[in-house]
Design a protein around this motif. Sequence first.
Motif, short mmCIF file in Angstrom:
data_model
loop_
_atom_site.label_atom_id
_atom_site.label_comp_id
_atom_site.label_asym_id
_atom_site.label_seq_id
_atom_site.Cartn_x
_atom_site.Cartn_y
_atom_site.Cartn_z
N ALA A 150 2.03 8.77 0.74
CA ALA A 150 3.38 8.35 0.35
C ALA A 150 3.77 7.06 1.06
CB ALA A 150 4.39 9.46 0.66
N ASP A 151 3.45 6.94 2.34
CA ASP A 151 3.77 5.72 3.09
C ASP A 151 3.04 4.51 2.49
OD1 ASP A 151 5.38 7.12 4.82
OD2 ASP A 151 3.88 7.27 6.42
N SER A 152 1.76 4.69 2.20
CA SER A 152 0.95 3.58 1.67
C SER A 152 1.42 3.17 0.28
CB SER A 152 -0.53 3.97 1.64
OG SER A 152 -1.00 4.23 2.95
N GLU A 153 1.81 4.14 -0.54
CA GLU A 153 2.30 3.83 -1.89
C GLU A 153 3.61 3.05 -1.84
OE1 GLU A 153 0.36 7.64 -4.30
OE2 GLU A 153 2.44 7.71 -3.63
N LYS A 154 4.50 3.45 -0.92
CA LYS A 154 5.76 2.71 -0.77
C LYS A 154 5.49 1.28 -0.29
CE LYS A 154 8.70 6.72 0.11
NZ LYS A 154 9.54 7.45 1.11
N GLN A 155 4.53 1.15 0.62
CA GLN A 155 4.17 -0.19 1.10
C GLN A 155 3.58 -1.02 -0.03
OE1 GLN A 155 1.56 0.96 4.25
NE2 GLN A 155 3.21 1.41 5.69
#
Length: 322
Positions: A150-155
């Motif tokens: 989720a963090d990487s997708e938002k980034q």
Amino acid sequence: MIHSLTAYMSYPEIPRDTPIKEIKKRYHKLRNDAKGIEFAINYGGDANTISSNSGIPLEEAKRIYSSYMNGFKGIKKYQDFCRKDVMEKGFISLNPKVGYKAYIYDFNYLCKIRSKFSEPGFWDYYREMKIDAPDCDTVHRVKEYFRRKADSEKQSINYRIQHTGALCYKVSMINFFEYLRQNDLLFKVLITVTPYDEINCEAPEAIAETIATVLYEIMVRSGAYFVKRVKLDADISRHKICVKDLYLEDEKIFCNKIARNLRKEGYEVDVCYDGSSALEHMSCESCDLILLDLNLPDIDGMELLRHMRSCDNETGVLIISA
């Protein structure tokens, strides 16, 4: 301009025949609120994010989110692409013009965890362990994977936008500085506060409109260099003397946000936007605590405090200051 367009798409109460360029002047508060919506969604957020960040009811946030997505139909397609792309490649392609990449530092580790998901019986085992041994390694790694995913997708969604904006700003600033140098305007035109995507400057009144036009054209040219599929326009704000009026409006928004959060916690809150109204209010009302901003528009906050104490007002005061 994008903030005005966001407000137009997010708030149906803005009449549909309103020119986008008029929204900043005629619906300033909604435009200001729209910035939070824009940033929340551009970071990969949804109605829950909007509700949490702004303190509005979830149903209202859902309406705003739906209006935004219906207005910007390509947003979902873009975000779905970003989410898929980063988890396939392990890096974010920031802008094709410069070729910079932001690598996911633990991508190989995430792939190793993900490979376990396709093993026969894995999810049955996970669901069993989630109940019987919620602190075991399997449960921990599944949670860790989806948190990092989720963090990487938002980034992946946001980094491309932020980086391209920063590139446009950088090229604009270089060209604007060179224009000032070539025309002997350095230190006559002052470059002041410079966030990553806007240029603020002060110019003598006699040449202010010329400088505004030149800066606008420079920023549009810079945008065209990095963004090819659509026109990336620029917006000009003019303040003849200073930004006092805008500052006071922002202060009111900040004040109201504090009040709203305190009321959510069950406190009774009265709001005064300047020292004069605060003194008048204290003369007829009592309270348990005062939140005092030192930078009041009419009198100094410390002067107000001294006046309170001289009138034997011993109410507790919590001072707010930048």
